[in-house]
Design an enzyme around this catalytic site. Structure first.
Site, short mmCIF file in Angstrom:
data_model
loop_
_atom_site.label_atom_id
_atom_site.label_comp_id
_atom_site.label_asym_id
_atom_site.label_seq_id
_atom_site.Cartn_x
_atom_site.Cartn_y
_atom_site.Cartn_z
N GLY A 1 -2.28 -9.34 -5.54
CA GLY A 1 -1.00 -9.01 -5.38
C GLY A 1 -0.59 -7.66 -5.07
O GLY A 1 -1.85 -7.04 -4.41
N ILE B 1 -4.84 -7.68 -8.93
CA ILE B 1 -5.76 -8.88 -8.50
C ILE B 1 -6.06 -9.83 -9.70
O ILE B 1 -6.87 -9.36 -10.65
CB ILE B 1 -7.22 -8.57 -7.64
CG1 ILE B 1 -6.98 -7.71 -6.47
CG2 ILE B 1 -7.76 -10.00 -7.38
CD1 ILE B 1 -8.02 -7.42 -6.11
N TYR C 1 13.28 -19.36 4.80
CA TYR C 1 13.22 -18.51 5.69
C TYR C 1 13.77 -18.73 7.07
O TYR C 1 12.91 -19.58 7.79
CB TYR C 1 12.18 -17.55 5.55
CG TYR C 1 12.26 -16.52 4.51
CD1 TYR C 1 13.11 -16.44 3.15
CD2 TYR C 1 11.35 -15.29 4.57
CE1 TYR C 1 13.22 -15.66 2.34
CE2 TYR C 1 11.78 -14.15 3.46
CZ TYR C 1 12.63 -14.26 2.58
OH TYR C 1 12.81 -13.42 1.54
N ASP D 1 2.79 -15.33 -2.13
CA ASP D 1 2.93 -15.66 -3.75
C ASP D 1 4.28 -16.40 -3.92
O ASP D 1 4.40 -17.18 -4.87
CB ASP D 1 2.72 -14.39 -4.53
CG ASP D 1 3.49 -13.28 -3.84
OD1 ASP D 1 4.02 -13.37 -2.96
OD2 ASP D 1 3.63 -12.34 -4.65
N ARG D 2 5.18 -15.92 -3.33
CA ARG D 2 6.49 -16.66 -3.67
C ARG D 2 6.60 -17.88 -3.08
O ARG D 2 7.03 -19.05 -3.95
CB ARG D 2 7.56 -15.81 -2.90
CG ARG D 2 8.10 -14.58 -3.55
CD ARG D 2 9.08 -13.94 -2.45
NE ARG D 2 10.58 -14.64 -2.66
CZ ARG D 2 11.49 -14.67 -1.76
NH1 ARG D 2 11.31 -13.53 -0.80
NH2 ARG D 2 12.48 -15.23 -1.88
#
Length: 248
Positions: A8, A12, A92, A101-102
């Site tokens: 992230g 981590i 998107y 991650d999302r």
């Protein structure tokens, strides 16, 4: 055994799993060096594969992969963006701009729920994503998390100075603060809870009141009381990672 990593913005997160995703080791590291130090103590484990998700730059990710492949006899799999995965369609306009991650978290949530869901990840930044029952990602929201709000106030307001221990003590109550740490911490938490409540109201409107709610990220526990029926899943991203990078 499989080594999994979620790289992230600030930390981590890693774990070693065997069988049906049973974790046998894990931890958090603040840097690549700290991660390597932690993993060195796990070299006795028979790690046969590695997969990771990273929101870092391509160069930083490649450097980390090289170090991992020196530690263990593996060829690391790195999750990548996609227009579609496991029945979920990326919402998107430019699918590659959605944070990995999302993406993995919302794919995992829909995979587990098998119906419409709201996913709120409470980390350095707070993200919220809505997924319809048919797997269409409607989009989402991003706002500062507790850490960012706190650090910005400390950085840009001269008289706000307190340490992490004071911050933790301040959150013992949500009564009006009688000291700076209390006022800041409680104010930030109330903002965070307000955001979560608004997301739930929007999810009920757009997805229906029976949608599944998932909370993940380091600050999920701070808002769990706002959403009594929510599923708190610290390893939600890892569930999505397994879908993106399957290993036989």
């Amino acid at each position: 055994m499989i080594l999994e990593l979620d790289c992230g913005n600030s930390l981590i997160k890693w774990r070693v799993i065997e069988g049906a995703a049973r974790s046998v080791a894990g931890g958090l590291a603040e840097s690549d060096d700290a991660l390597v130090e932690q993993l060195t103590s796990q070299q006795a484990l028979p790690v046969r594969a590695c997969r990771l998700v990273s929101v870092r730059s391509e160069q930083e990710t490649s450097q980390l992969v090289a170090r991992l492949e020196q530690l263990f006899p593996v060829s690391a799999l790195v999750a990548s963006s996609g227009k579609q995965l496991a029945g979920v369609r990326n919402g998107y306009l430019d699918y590659q701009r959605l944070g990995l991650d999302r993406w993995l978290a919302l794919v995992a949530a829909h995979h587990l729920a098998k119906k419409a869901c709201l996913v709120i990840d409470l980390g350095t930044a707070v993200t919220s994503d809505l997924v319809a029952a048919d797997g269409v990602h409607l989009g989402g929201y991003i706002c500062p998390g507790m850490t960012l709000m706190r650090s910005q106030l400390r950085t840009h307001t001269r008289r706000i100075r307190y340490d992490d221990a004071e911050a933790r003590r301040a959150l013992a109550s949500l009564q009006p603060g009688q000291a700076t740490a209390e006022a800041v911490e409680r104010g930030c938490l109330l903002m965070l809870r307000g955001f979560v409540r608004e997301q739930y109201a929007m999810a009920c409107e757009l997805l229906g009141p029976d949608c599944e709610i998932f909370l993940t990220g380091g600050d999920a526990e701070l808002v769990r009381d706002e959403l009594a029926g929510a599923r708190i899943m610290p390893d939600l991203v890892f569930v999505g990672l397994a879908l993106a990078c399957p290993i036989e």
